[in-house]
Motif scaffolding. Structure first.
Motif, PDB file in Angstrom:
ATOM      1  N   UNK A   1      86.149  68.988  48.000  1.00 36.67           N
ATOM      2  CA  UNK A   1      86.310  68.499  49.363  1.00 36.67           C
ATOM      3  C   UNK A   1      84.988  67.961  49.893  1.00 36.67           C
ATOM      4  N   UNK A   2      85.016  66.710  50.314  1.00 42.79           N
ATOM      5  CA  UNK A   2      83.874  66.087  50.969  1.00 42.79           C
ATOM      6  C   UNK A   2      84.235  65.997  52.441  1.00 42.79           C
TER       7      UNK A   2
ATOM      8  N   UNK B   1      82.907  74.419  55.321  1.00 42.84           N
ATOM      9  CA  UNK B   1      82.098  73.471  54.559  1.00 42.84           C
ATOM     10  C   UNK B   1      80.731  74.081  54.241  1.00 42.84           C
ATOM     11  N   UNK B   2      80.107  73.535  53.224  1.00 49.61           N
ATOM     12  CA  UNK B   2      78.857  74.085  52.712  1.00 49.61           C
ATOM     13  C   UNK B   2      77.730  74.141  53.739  1.00 49.61           C
ATOM     14  N   UNK B   3      77.714  73.194  54.675  1.00 56.94           N
ATOM     15  CA  UNK B   3      76.654  73.178  55.678  1.00 56.94           C
ATOM     16  C   UNK B   3      77.021  73.940  56.942  1.00 56.94           C
ATOM     17  N   UNK B   4      78.254  74.397  57.025  1.00 59.55           N
ATOM     18  CA  UNK B   4      78.677  75.148  58.204  1.00 59.55           C
ATOM     19  C   UNK B   4      78.814  74.293  59.448  1.00 59.55           C
ATOM     20  N   UNK B   5      79.126  73.007  59.252  1.00 61.78           N
ATOM     21  CA  UNK B   5      79.280  72.102  60.396  1.00 61.78           C
ATOM     22  C   UNK B   5      80.409  72.595  61.295  1.00 61.78           C
ATOM     23  N   UNK B   6      81.523  72.960  60.703  1.00 65.36           N
ATOM     24  CA  UNK B   6      82.639  73.518  61.465  1.00 65.36           C
ATOM     25  C   UNK B   6      82.501  75.034  61.462  1.00 65.36           C
ATOM     26  N   UNK B   7      82.467  75.630  62.627  1.00 70.26           N
ATOM     27  CA  UNK B   7      82.228  77.079  62.701  1.00 70.26           C
ATOM     28  C   UNK B   7      83.434  77.898  62.253  1.00 70.26           C
ATOM     29  N   UNK B   8      83.135  79.070  61.721  1.00 68.09           N
ATOM     30  CA  UNK B   8      84.148  80.046  61.349  1.00 68.09           C
ATOM     31  C   UNK B   8      83.551  81.427  61.611  1.00 68.09           C
TER      32      UNK B   8
END
Length: 167
Positions: free
Chosen positions: A111-112, A132-139
């Motif tokens: 997934x990109x 995502x790997x950079x944590x752009x979308x929070x969880x």
């Protein structure tokens, strides 16, 4: 199919998603099945007509709530369709479902994009949380003393549950 929401679960998931209504003013959904209850607020960008969530896989085994965008979903969809996957929508959300079916947790490396999602596997009774790997979308997540796992895209949705001390 989802079972009817019990009143207490319905109350909490609705309350938690209402706290983040600003993140998704275009739609909402709640779903309960066995030990899992998923809620979603939607900002419609892709697949405005059939991209509602929580979304279920074609066979009903998987259910997902997803925040973000998979930039290469068109290419992945073509690859998955060539391997026999069927699609009912034009959404990147459904590509995540089928990608997980095909590749398991290794789907993340394909997934990109910027994303966070929760995917429930009904057969295995297993919840897969990923971002995502950079944590752009929070969880954000919290485990309560009774074993309940709460998660959301903002801390205030978790705190809205009331079972977690604010400190």
């Amino acid at each position: 199919d989802a079972s009817p929401l019990d009143p207490q679960a319905q109350y909490w998931v609705k309350t938690m998603t209402d706290y983040i209504a600003h993140r998704g003013p275009d739609g909402e959904g709640q779903w309960l099945n066995g030990p899992v209850c998923l809620g979603h607020r939607r900002l419609s960008i892709i697949d405005l007509g059939t991209g509602g969530q929580p979304m279920h896989s074609v066979d009903g085994r998987y259910t997902i709530v997803f925040n973000g965008e998979i930039y290469n979903f068109v290419e992945l969809k073509q690859e998955l369709a060539a391997k026999g996957s069927r699609f009912c929508t034009s959404s990147d959300t459904e590509v995540i479902l089928e990608g997980y079916r095909q590749w398991g947790v290794d789907c993340l490396s394909r997934f990109n994009g910027m994303f966070a999602f929760a995917l429930w596997d009904r057969n295995r009774e297993c919840l897969f949380l990923a971002r995502d790997r950079l944590g752009v979308k929070p969880l954000h997540y919290a485990l309560l003393n009774d074993g309940t796992l709460l998660f959301g895209s903002e801390l205030k949705s978790i705190l809205a549950h009331g079972g977690l001390p604010k400190d």
